[in-house]
Design an enzyme around this catalytic site. Structure first.
Site, mmCIF file in Angstrom:
data_model
loop_
_atom_site.group_PDB
_atom_site.id
_atom_site.type_symbol
_atom_site.label_atom_id
_atom_site.label_comp_id
_atom_site.label_asym_id
_atom_site.label_seq_id
_atom_site.Cartn_x
_atom_site.Cartn_y
_atom_site.Cartn_z
ATOM 1 N N ARG A 77 9.571 3.450 -7.015
ATOM 2 C CA ARG A 77 9.618 2.045 -6.602
ATOM 3 C C ARG A 77 9.884 1.192 -7.835
ATOM 4 O O ARG A 77 9.098 1.193 -8.780
ATOM 5 C CB ARG A 77 8.289 1.640 -5.937
ATOM 6 C CG ARG A 77 8.264 0.172 -5.592
ATOM 7 C CD ARG A 77 7.093 -0.263 -4.740
ATOM 8 N NE ARG A 77 7.207 -1.700 -4.601
ATOM 9 C CZ ARG A 77 6.335 -2.590 -5.075
ATOM 10 N NH1 ARG A 77 5.204 -2.186 -5.636
ATOM 11 N NH2 ARG A 77 6.570 -3.876 -4.954
ATOM 12 N N HIS A 121 10.290 -9.158 -7.308
ATOM 13 C CA HIS A 121 9.002 -8.885 -7.966
ATOM 14 C C HIS A 121 8.828 -9.977 -9.033
ATOM 15 O O HIS A 121 8.689 -9.700 -10.215
ATOM 16 C CB HIS A 121 8.983 -7.481 -8.557
ATOM 17 C CG HIS A 121 7.603 -6.933 -8.797
ATOM 18 N ND1 HIS A 121 7.140 -5.760 -8.244
ATOM 19 C CD2 HIS A 121 6.572 -7.407 -9.542
ATOM 20 C CE1 HIS A 121 5.903 -5.531 -8.656
ATOM 21 N NE2 HIS A 121 5.530 -6.517 -9.440
ATOM 22 N N GLU A 166 3.867 -8.942 -3.168
ATOM 23 C CA GLU A 166 2.635 -9.728 -3.269
ATOM 24 C C GLU A 166 2.867 -11.236 -3.219
ATOM 25 O O GLU A 166 2.642 -11.949 -4.215
ATOM 26 C CB GLU A 166 1.892 -9.365 -4.563
ATOM 27 C CG GLU A 166 1.513 -7.900 -4.658
ATOM 28 C CD GLU A 166 0.851 -7.541 -5.985
ATOM 29 O OE1 GLU A 166 0.835 -8.372 -6.906
ATOM 30 O OE2 GLU A 166 0.346 -6.423 -6.106
ATOM 31 N N ASN A 299 -0.528 -2.876 -1.664
ATOM 32 C CA ASN A 299 -0.960 -2.704 -3.047
ATOM 33 C C ASN A 299 -2.470 -2.846 -3.066
ATOM 34 O O ASN A 299 -3.011 -3.876 -2.621
ATOM 35 C CB ASN A 299 -0.340 -3.767 -3.958
ATOM 36 C CG ASN A 299 1.150 -3.539 -4.178
ATOM 37 O OD1 ASN A 299 1.717 -2.554 -3.691
ATOM 38 N ND2 ASN A 299 1.774 -4.438 -4.905
ATOM 39 N N TYR A 301 -5.995 -2.491 -5.405
ATOM 40 C CA TYR A 301 -6.645 -2.312 -6.700
ATOM 41 C C TYR A 301 -8.168 -2.357 -6.602
ATOM 42 O O TYR A 301 -8.854 -1.654 -7.320
ATOM 43 C CB TYR A 301 -6.144 -3.372 -7.701
ATOM 44 C CG TYR A 301 -4.719 -3.086 -8.127
ATOM 45 C CD1 TYR A 301 -4.467 -2.239 -9.190
ATOM 46 C CD2 TYR A 301 -3.637 -3.617 -7.429
ATOM 47 C CE1 TYR A 301 -3.158 -1.927 -9.566
ATOM 48 C CE2 TYR A 301 -2.331 -3.313 -7.795
ATOM 49 C CZ TYR A 301 -2.106 -2.465 -8.871
ATOM 50 O OH TYR A 301 -0.819 -2.145 -9.238
ATOM 51 N N GLU A 357 1.356 0.359 -4.550
ATOM 52 C CA GLU A 357 0.794 0.305 -5.905
ATOM 53 C C GLU A 357 -0.676 0.665 -5.824
ATOM 54 O O GLU A 357 -1.389 0.229 -4.907
ATOM 55 C CB GLU A 357 0.871 -1.105 -6.521
ATOM 56 C CG GLU A 357 2.237 -1.527 -6.966
ATOM 57 C CD GLU A 357 2.227 -2.937 -7.573
ATOM 58 O OE1 GLU A 357 1.187 -3.364 -8.123
ATOM 59 O OE2 GLU A 357 3.272 -3.600 -7.481
HETATM 60 O O1 IFM Z 1 1.333 -5.266 -12.804
HETATM 61 C C1 IFM Z 1 1.007 -5.759 -11.544
HETATM 62 C C2 IFM Z 1 2.198 -5.676 -10.614
HETATM 63 O O2 IFM Z 1 3.308 -6.327 -11.123
HETATM 64 C C3 IFM Z 1 1.850 -6.294 -9.286
HETATM 65 N N1 IFM Z 1 0.653 -5.720 -8.750
HETATM 66 C C4 IFM Z 1 -0.498 -5.647 -9.617
HETATM 67 C C5 IFM Z 1 -0.131 -4.990 -10.919
HETATM 68 C C6 IFM Z 1 -1.351 -4.913 -11.838
HETATM 69 O O3 IFM Z 1 -1.846 -6.193 -12.095
#
Ligand code: IFM
Length: 466
Positions: A77, A121, A166, A299, A301, A357
């Site tokens: 990606r 992006h 995002e 995504n 985290y 992600e």
């Molecule tokens: O680096 C970023 C990415 O560009 C978008 N999602 C979160 C990642 C980590 O902060």
């Protein structure tokens, strides 16, 4: 735990984005991006770095494809730099910019790696920003034309397309909090921006379907399960409000064609929408935003744990001690990946989901890159292992998960944090541009090769009875 059930054809990938790795910002006819401009203002990037060279991927992409081949991933990606294709935002298409991606796509396919392309992006041409950027409805047409130019050129080979990465970050970090380019602070403006992003997504999906028949198109959202810090009514309401602005403001229109009523009421109550309300929504917009897609990119985290601030506004708290946080200050909470995937499936039923992600920023031991062999990064290995286990659990519960992309192939320019935050499976020495594998790269390589998660307990290989 037993053998994992990742479906046949599962995409095992790594992810990057153009502004974070390419460098070469003034080469090949590329125009200025909003991040070039934003990073040039002293104080905007915490460590004083800028993305002008980054990982020099523009010149070293063949080496980077080789890293991916060694990992054994079958998908990559990456994003297209909008100002490489349309240096002035509108009008003339820079064929030289497209040549770069054309060669990259061919190089990936020759290595057996499927290109998974993101159009936006965040590196919007500065020329568009000079006319209002995403606050202007004209950006919707500009993005649609950009999607057309890229997909005309690559649509014969690229099978997976992402419109935006995002949108919450673009709208809220860029236009409400001023923490990302273009650095504005206007809550009302952020909602207008979010709408234009979503509308342009719908328009671009139509274009992608025309130019890349049979390819899959979707959008990538940053999503988190939201939990109230306590059971108090105030904290529970703060969690609801946070969920409304972070998750549902995007999911509801994309899958239901309407902004969430409670979240709209919150915005009015907070004075973020004036008397005109959602005056940026025109007839037909919501149906366009809800154009069916082939997949949702998630995504993930961390989770969000929220309490009510003094004015009732949601405040995110850190639920674990600081030494358990990643270098971004984020809690590793693998179970949240399973939770958000199951929730999205239950409440929105996307046709398919990819984890587009997932990863963690951790520093290395001081002398690590100089030592022979991979750089030890046990916390990143454990992060990946636990999140893949959560992904596997979601699949076992029927979530249509079709791919997983580790963030990131290599260390890169982490936006407002600069290059000091390292997410890479590969370490990058920015002075020499040398890439060095971390142990997590080897772990991921071996995991993909096995296609399974081993039992937590040691494996006992007993001889089968005849
Ligand atoms: O680096 C970023 C990415 O560009 C978008 N999602 C979160 C990642 C980590 O902060």
């Amino acid at each position: 735990m037993g053998v994992a059930a990742f479906p046949a054809g599962f995409l095992w990938g790594v992810a990057t984005s153009a502004q974070q790795i390419e460098g070469a910002v003034a080469e090949g006819g590329r125009g200025e991006s909003i991040w070039d401009r934003y990073a040039s203002v002293p104080g905007n990037i915490k460590d004083g770095s800028d993305p002008s060279v980054a990982c020099d991927h523009f010149h070293r992409w063949r080496e980077d494809v080789e890293l991916m081949r060694e990992l054994g991933v079958n998908a990559y990606r990456f994003s297209i730099a909008w100002p490489r294709v349309l240096p002035s935002g509108v009008g003339r298409v820079n064929a030289g910019g497209l040549d770069f991606y054309d060669a990259l796509v061919d190089g990936l396919l020759a290595a057996g790696i499927s290109p998974f392309v993101t159009l936006n992006h965040w590196d919007v041409p500065q020329a568009l920003q000079d006319h209002g950027g995403w606050t202007s409805r004209a950006a919707v047409d500009a993005f649609t034309a950009y999607a057309d130019a890229v997909s005309r050129r690559l649509g014969d080979r690229v099978r997976h397309w992402v419109t935006h990465n995002e949108p919450w970050c673009v709208a809220h970090l860029g236009y409400e909090r001023g923490a990302h380019a273009p650095g504005h602070r206007s809550p009302g403006g952020a909602l207008r921006v979010a709408h234009h992003l979503l509308l342009s997504h719908g328009r671009a999906v139509e274009v992608l379907r025309r130019n890349a028949p049979g390819a899959e198109a979707g959008i990538v959202l940053l999503l988190s399960p939201v939990e109230a810090a306590t059971d108090s009514p105030a904290d529970r309401d703060a969690a609801r409000e946070f969920d409304g602005e972070f998750n549902r403001w995007y999911l509801d229109p994309l899958f239901g064609g309407a902004y969430p009523a409670d979240a709209v009421a919150d915005r009015v109550r907070r004075g973020h929408l004036d008397g005109a309300g959602l005056d940026f929504v025109f007839p037909g917009d919501m149906a366009c935003i809800a154009t069916p897609t082939d997949f949702l990119g998630v995504n993930y985290y961390s989770r969000a744990v929220v309490r009510a601030g003094p004015d009732g506004r949601p405040l995110q708290i850190r639920p674990v001690p600081d030494d358990q946080l990643t270098d971004m200050g984020w809690e590793a909470h693998p179970r949240g990946l399973r939770d958000i995937l199951v929730r999205v499936r239950d409440e929105y039923a996307p046709a398919a989901i990819h984890v587009t992600e997932n990863g963690a920023a951790f520093g290395d031991p001081p002398a690590a890159p100089a030592a022979p062999g991979p750089i030890a990064d046990p916390r990143r290995v454990e992060f990946l292992r636990a999140h893949l286990e959560a992904a596997r659990d979601a699949i076992a519960e029927g979530v249509p998960l079709r791919g997983y992309f580790a963030w990131s192939l290599m260390d890169n320019f982490e936006w407002g944090e600069g290059v000091a935050r390292r997410f890479g499976l590969h370490h990058v020495d920015y002075a020499t541009q040398q890439r060095t594998a971390r142990a997590s790269a080897h772990w991921y390589r071996d995991f993909i090769a096995r296609g399974a998660i081993e039992d937590d307990a040691p494996q006992h290989h007993t001889r089968r009875r005849p």
